[in-house]
Design an enzyme around this catalytic site. Sequence first.
Site, PDB file in Angstrom:
ATOM      1  N   TYR A  18     -80.278 -28.524 -39.069  1.00  0.00           N
ATOM      2  CA  TYR A  18     -81.579 -27.914 -39.322  1.00  0.00           C
ATOM      3  C   TYR A  18     -82.739 -28.902 -39.166  1.00  0.00           C
ATOM      4  CZ  TYR A  18     -78.669 -24.264 -41.301  1.00  0.00           C
ATOM      5  OH  TYR A  18     -77.720 -23.280 -41.464  1.00  0.00           O
ATOM      6  N   ASP A  20     -84.258 -30.485 -36.426  1.00  0.00           N
ATOM      7  CA  ASP A  20     -85.283 -30.261 -35.407  1.00  0.00           C
ATOM      8  C   ASP A  20     -86.200 -29.101 -35.803  1.00  0.00           C
ATOM      9  OD1 ASP A  20     -84.194 -32.254 -33.760  1.00  0.00           O
ATOM     10  OD2 ASP A  20     -82.715 -30.848 -32.990  1.00  0.00           O
ATOM     11  N   TYR A 184     -73.521 -35.155 -44.155  1.00  0.00           N
ATOM     12  CA  TYR A 184     -72.647 -34.693 -43.080  1.00  0.00           C
ATOM     13  C   TYR A 184     -71.203 -34.713 -43.586  1.00  0.00           C
ATOM     14  CZ  TYR A 184     -76.820 -35.649 -40.275  1.00  0.00           C
ATOM     15  OH  TYR A 184     -78.097 -35.656 -39.794  1.00  0.00           O
ATOM     16  N   GLY A 258     -80.182 -37.063 -42.047  1.00  0.00           N
ATOM     17  CA  GLY A 258     -81.040 -36.741 -40.917  1.00  0.00           C
ATOM     18  C   GLY A 258     -82.470 -37.184 -41.119  1.00  0.00           C
ATOM     19  N   GLU A 259     -83.437 -36.299 -40.773  1.00  0.00           N
ATOM     20  CA  GLU A 259     -84.852 -36.669 -40.826  1.00  0.00           C
ATOM     21  C   GLU A 259     -85.635 -35.872 -41.856  1.00  0.00           C
ATOM     22  OE1 GLU A 259     -86.829 -37.226 -37.098  1.00  0.00           O
ATOM     23  OE2 GLU A 259     -88.780 -36.589 -37.867  1.00  0.00           O
ATOM     24  N   SER A 261     -84.847 -33.826 -44.592  1.00  0.00           N
ATOM     25  CA  SER A 261     -84.549 -34.018 -46.021  1.00  0.00           C
ATOM     26  C   SER A 261     -84.775 -35.468 -46.425  1.00  0.00           C
ATOM     27  CB  SER A 261     -83.111 -33.595 -46.329  1.00  0.00           C
ATOM     28  OG  SER A 261     -82.180 -34.366 -45.607  1.00  0.00           O
TER      29      SER A 261
END
Length: 363
Positions: A18, A20, A184, A258-259, A261
């Site tokens: 989620y 991007d 992940y 990721g970015e 969160s």
Amino acid sequence: MSAMQLHWDIFCRVIDNYGDIGVCWRLARQLAAEHGRRVRLWVDDPASLQPLCPPVDANVDGQWCNGVEIRHWHENILFDRPAEVVIEAFACDLPDAYLAAMANVDPKPCWINLEYLTAESWAGDCHGMASPHPSLPLTKYFFFPGFSGSSGGLLREKHLLGERDRSTFQSGGSEAFEISLFCYDTAPVGGLIDALGKMPNPVICHVPPGKPLAAVSNYLGGDGPWQCGNASIRPIPFMPMDDYDRLLWRCDVNFVRGEDSFVRAQWAGKPFIWQIYFQDEDAHLVKLDAFLERYCHGMDKKLEIVVREMFVAWNTGGNVESAWLNFMANYADIARHNSHWADTQALLPDLASALVKFCTTKV
């Protein structure tokens, strides 16, 4: 080009997860709500947006939500006009027909390639760099989010930190130590769960569905909830963005990935542990180290070793149990550092405001 640059198009291809679409959606709705822009968000997989924003209907080609026009970007889509500002998110490659339309208008649109977040120093050097198209009369500008004044900043809504403080004050806190576990499926959750079970006081660990729950289920078996010593491991439903923010504000430690969160955990001002998106040849570890270099700046050396140990163990499968116990033994100092880190980052312009300012200069 109008200095107002009212019309913006944002193009997003969903690679996986989620991240991007999360970044693009936050940017789109902030541009509409705080800067008065008319934003069209073109996304190739509207279904990926629906869990983040439940009012979105994944089965229609066009709809409005939160002041943003959401369009399904598919192969046969027809474009009526290019916008004055065009955001190509994460090098997603604009459609040829849209590029041709951009080349045929005068003045030309301001064309931005919004890059992934990185703390590496080269990103600041490349931020704002122009890249002329090889055959069309168009110029693309590289825009890098980041943690310094030489970058494009981080996504941060105008009232975010005030809402965080009000929510934290009103909630009054929990008697149990609360953790959110967004990771992940490659995360070494076994060592963490073992460590949580040995904590002296009650712990509640919130596990969202998908890869985090799969990782936990793979270690503990079954569907949960589970009780492991003093730790209650509880599956939770997938949360829309704003609800997830409130979870981060409430928890005492947030595991993020990721970015998107990752950035939201920093605005929470609470201790966090980041699992970075895996890249071939361990390129992700270079990015992790670049972030830790900035994030740990000014930290007591002994504390820095503890924090680095936890981040690296979580990303490489090291001794997470030992790293977690050291992390918790220094919790108060880490919490103070995170609060200061969030306050320091909030002194920099936010990403949406920086984009509006940057594009205004490209007349």
